[in-house]
Design an enzyme around this catalytic site. Structure first.
Site, PDB file in Angstrom:
ATOM      1  CG  ASP A   1      -0.397  -0.131   2.508  1.00  0.00           C
ATOM      2  OD1 ASP A   1       0.842  -0.197   2.599  1.00  0.00           O
ATOM      3  OD2 ASP A   1      -1.149  -0.162   3.505  1.00  0.00           O
ATOM      4  CB  SER A   2       4.586   1.737  -0.132  1.00  0.00           C
ATOM      5  OG  SER A   2       4.835   0.542  -0.855  1.00  0.00           O
TER       6      SER A   2
ATOM      7  CD  GLU B   1       0.414  -1.606   7.854  1.00  0.00           C
ATOM      8  OE1 GLU B   1       0.077  -0.767   8.706  1.00  0.00           O
ATOM      9  OE2 GLU B   1       0.949  -1.293   6.768  1.00  0.00           O
TER      10      GLU B   1
ATOM     11  CD  GLU C   1       7.782  -0.275   7.643  1.00  0.00           C
ATOM     12  OE1 GLU C   1       6.813  -0.971   7.289  1.00  0.00           O
ATOM     13  OE2 GLU C   1       8.003   0.867   7.193  1.00  0.00           O
TER      14      GLU C   1
END
Ligand code: KIV
Length: 273
Positions: free
Chosen positions: A53-54, A124, A191
């Protein structure tokens, strides 16, 4: 062990990724959002392509990953899937399409799988999204977890700085990783967390752990392809190794083209019919 021992594999699967962890072969993962880029990344021999989704940042120019929609993710994912013949394709479920409602989570995951042809989805979070994870997995959809800095929660964190430096957050992250494994996730992305914590997680779960800003003692690495290529010059976190300076290469090509058009040098006779 050869560093290229998965190079002859025709199609990467969750089973192959698990075998790679088991024998200590590092897993390579990069993002891609369109057909042309995905084709080059796949031909280069990458193991996993993440339709991240970046895309919200690098493709659409949004400040965060929150605005991208499920339809837009499906569009990017189906473009990538059409290009890929070897890599395992994972797609981010976007913000607002799985949190807090497991029925909606399942519907979103199924739409991604059905309409894009991708091989897995990524979510996430940990305990707080357990119900959605379990529901998606129960439909036979492979799920990759994502812990640490989770950009969909940026307004909760308030900053993109390193996560889980304090023991309470580190302990929760470790427990979340174990929970995701217990639920049946096939891999986890970590991350921007301390390398020592990432190592502990990778040793504590048997599924592959892929890091971005999580040090070298995990089972694989992921980067955003535009960052690696030096197309996005304004984003230079410490964890990023830039392998090319495509912004300069592209700028040269574009300015030369403009110059040639203006000076009537392009097209010449051999470029005309
Ligand atoms: O969206 C994305 O590109 C990601 C990676 C940074 C792991 O989630």
């Amino acid at each position: 062990m050869s560093v290229h021992s998965s190079a002859n594999i025709k199609r990467i699967t969750t089973h192959i990724l698990q075998e790679m962890k088991n024998r200590g072969e590092k897993i390579s993962m990069l993002t891609a959002y369109d057909f042309s880029m995905a084709k080059i990344v796949d031909d280069a021999g990458i193991d996993i392509i993440l339709v991240g989704d970046s895309a919200s940042n690098v493709m659409a120019g949004h400040e965060t990953t929150l605005p991208i929609t499920l339809d837009q993710m499906i569009y990017h994912a189906s473009s990538v899937v059409r290009a890929v013949s070897r890599a395992f394709v994972v797609v981010d479920i976007p913000f607002g399409s799985y949190q807090g409602n497991s029925s909606e989570a399942l519907r979103s995951a199924i739409r991604i799988m059905k309409e894009s042809g991708a091989h897995a989805i990524k979510v996430e979070g940990g305990a707080e999204i357990k119900e959605s994870v379990v529901r998606i997995l129960s439909a036979g959809v492979p799920v990759m977890g994502h812990l640490g800095l989770t950009p969909q929660s940026i307004y909760k964190f308030g900053t993109y700085s390193v996560r889980a430096k304090e023991s309470v957050e580190a302990q929760k992250l470790l427990e979340d990783a174990k929970l995701l494994e217990e639920c049946g996730c096939f891999a986890i992305v970590l991350e921007k967390i301390p390398a020592s914590l990432a190592k502990k997680v990778a040793e504590s779960v048997s599924i592959p752990v892929i890091g971005i800003g999580a040090g070298g003692n995990v089972d694989g690495q992921v980067l955003v392809v535009h960052d690696l290529l030096g197309i996005t010059q304004e984003f230079k976190p410490r964890f990023l190794r830039q392998y090319a300076d495509l912004q300069s290469v592209m700028m040269d090509a574009f300015t030369n083209y403009i110059k040639d058009v203006k000076s009537r040098d392009f097209p010449n006779e051999s470029e005309s019919y």
